[in-house]
Design an enzyme around this catalytic site. Structure first.
Site, PDB file in Angstrom:
ATOM      1  N   HIS A  64     -29.443 -43.064  -2.287  1.00 60.03           N
ATOM      2  CA  HIS A  64     -30.916 -43.058  -2.468  1.00 60.03           C
ATOM      3  C   HIS A  64     -31.494 -44.476  -2.493  1.00 60.03           C
ATOM      4  CE1 HIS A  64     -30.344 -38.827  -3.728  1.00 60.03           C
ATOM      5  NE2 HIS A  64     -29.270 -39.314  -4.327  1.00 60.03           N
ATOM      6  N   SER A 115     -42.758 -66.128  14.867  1.00 58.80           N
ATOM      7  CA  SER A 115     -44.077 -65.495  14.908  1.00 58.80           C
ATOM      8  C   SER A 115     -45.034 -66.429  15.636  1.00 58.80           C
ATOM      9  CB  SER A 115     -44.562 -65.246  13.487  1.00 58.80           C
ATOM     10  OG  SER A 115     -45.971 -65.233  13.448  1.00 58.80           O
ATOM     11  N   LYS A 157     -41.655 -67.829   9.936  1.00 64.38           N
ATOM     12  CA  LYS A 157     -40.955 -66.567  10.196  1.00 64.38           C
ATOM     13  C   LYS A 157     -39.693 -66.684  11.042  1.00 64.38           C
ATOM     14  CE  LYS A 157     -43.216 -62.734   9.266  1.00 64.38           C
ATOM     15  NZ  LYS A 157     -42.494 -61.569   8.900  1.00 64.38           N
ATOM     16  N   GLU A 217     -34.501 -54.551  15.355  1.00 72.67           N
ATOM     17  CA  GLU A 217     -35.609 -53.598  15.537  1.00 72.67           C
ATOM     18  C   GLU A 217     -35.560 -52.991  16.942  1.00 72.67           C
ATOM     19  OE1 GLU A 217     -39.026 -55.927  14.346  1.00 72.67           O
ATOM     20  OE2 GLU A 217     -38.049 -56.370  12.434  1.00 72.67           O
TER      21      GLU A 217
END
Ligand code: ARG
Length: 464
Positions: free
Chosen positions: A162, A283, A289, A296
């Site tokens: 969880h 970025s 960043k 992804e």
């Protein structure tokens, strides 16, 4: 538009009007199935040799056709071949060029054959090679996982259920869990080989042929294991495509789940891992960043492979037997899925090689959340001769107490413990240490260090 010797489509004697040009364009598959040129030519060569062996065509005709086919292969490989969308697909493009090269004898090649069995033969041959390629890439990924595993036997991190701290585990054990996933993928692709290995060539359009062909000969020459049993089923069947698309979907799903985990681990909040700079992007506005775009990408591409599987399931769902034009889209789906998986496996392997593990942060996270509470309860069972349900209750009281005072389990001293239950002793408390916890899980498949070492050796042997 280049055409056969009559400068018309082969069916122009029957179909009097020219096909709608919009449909011709949209319905042509040449831009997709030209990828099958090698298999198509190989299939035609073997088919022609079989026709000669069976005395259906003469040696002169056979030699002419083979010469033409080899020349066409050469033209395609040298990028001199002009693919023509008005010739619909790879089969018609090649046949039409054969007419240009050798004249009327080209007309013998399609004896005892239909594009329905031809396209299946090509596709199955192509898929067999692709499955082998995937197998190699899976092996590469498994090796990288074993390598990471070897380096992290003593790296302890919280195991989650969880997404809450559950029990401490070794990072090595986590990587080995991924090996299991990819080993199952390997097996799944291997199993799909059985149906890929059945030769469709010779079932023709739907009913077989009256020519005395030899399907065992083409089977052997094209490296299939047996001819398919039933001509109707053969031209209708796309189960082997579904198997492949499903296998790809499951494999990309595995990559996606692991990627998602690594994205979480890479977050500033977790800070368990970093990725080498070749695996992140910056970025356009936020100078600080380093985004895990590679991960992804891997997670996102799973959508593409699921899409292919659902598309194919939908295409066949309402199709009566046997061949319909609907089936033409199978190849685009197979190619897309294959390309997606191939890229994903290559990128995933680079990710595995470019992972930087923050061991201190993992250990720190593992010391939170009363993660060894189960060990404490287990230890009471062993030392105090009480039931697990009783030890569970005592441990819950200890956790409640620690939480109230904002202490970790290791911070509680023996006197405080004894206030909760006077039977507790130091030996029992030893089990709350992270290392002891991990190393105590010696049951087969558990995370103890010695188990892991044995498992790494076993898995390494298996891939040799
Ligand atoms: N291009 C077709 C396909 O991929 C080849 C088979 C065509 N057969 C037919 N009867 N139209 O499915």
């Amino acid at each position: 538009m280049r055409k056969n010797k009559n400068n018309y489509a082969v069916w122009s004697t029957r179909v009097k009007k020219k096909t709608s040009s919009t449909f011709k364009k949209a319905g042509s598959s040449i831009n997709i199935d030209k990828r099958l040129y090698k298999e198509d030519i190989k299939g035609s060569i073997v088919h022609t040799e079989m026709l000669y062996k069976q005395k259906i065509i003469s040696i002169k005709t056979k030699d002419k056709i083979l010469w033409g086919l080899n020349r066409i292969k050469n033209e395609i490989e040298k990028r001199k071949f002009k693919f023509d969308i008005s010739m619909e697909d790879i089969h018609m493009n090649i046949e039409s060029r054969l007419f240009e090269l050798i004249g009327d004898d080209a007309g013998f090649m399609h004896t005892a054959r239909s594009r329905n069995d031809q396209v299946l033969t090509d596709l199955k041959m192509w898929m067999k090679d692709s499955v082998n390629e995937i197998d190699k890439l899976l092996l590469r990924v498994i090796k990288s996982l074993l390598n990471n595993s070897q380096k992290n036997i003593k790296t302890i991190l919280p195991g989650f259920t969880h997404l809450k701290n559950a029990q401490p585990i070794s990072l090595s054990h986590y990587f080995l869990s991924c090996v299991e996933m990819f080993n199952r993928d390997k097996k799944r692709f291997k199993n799909s080989y059985d149906s890929l290995n059945e030769n469709p060539l010779g079932v023709c359009a739907i009913s077989g042929t009256s020519f005395k062909i030899d399907r065992w000969y083409t089977t052997k020459k094209l490296k299939f294991s047996k001819p398919t049993n039933n001509s109707i089923d053969t031209v209708s069947d796309r189960d082997f495509v579904l198997d492949f698309l499903y296998n790809v979907a499951v494999c990309t799903m595995h990559i996606s789940r692991i990627s998602e985990e690594l994205i979480i681990w890479n977050s500033d909040q977790f800070n368990f891992i970093k990725l080498k700079d070749n695996l992140v992007t910056g970025s356009s506005i936020m100078p600080q960043k380093k985004n895990p775009d590679t991960l992804e990408y891997l997670r996102g591409k799973t959508g593409v492979s699921y899409g292919s599987l659902i598309s194919m399931l939908t295409i066949v769902k309402g199709l009566p037997l046997s061949y319909f034009k609907d089936l033409q889209d199978d190849k685009e789906l197979v190619f897309n899925s294959f390309d997606t998986l191939k890229n994903s496996l290559l990128i995933f392997d680079e990710v595995l090689k470019g992972l930087i593990v923050n061991k201190a942060q993992m250990l720190n996270a593992a010391s939170k959340g009363y993660i060894t509470a189960t060990d404490l309860a287990d230890s009471m069972v062993k030392n105090l001769n009480i039931t697990f349900r009783e030890s569970y209750k005592i441990t819950s009281r200890i956790v409640n107490f620690a939480e109230r005072l904002n202490l970790s389990l290791e911070d509680i001293n023996l006197d405080q413990m004894k206030d909760i239950d006077k039977r507790l002793n130091n030996e029992i408390l030893e089990q709350t240490k992270l290392k002891n916890s991990v190393n105590s899980k010696k049951s087969y498949g558990g995370t103890s260090f010695e188990n892991i070492k044995k498992m790494i050796n076993k898995l390494k042997k298996e891939i040799k």
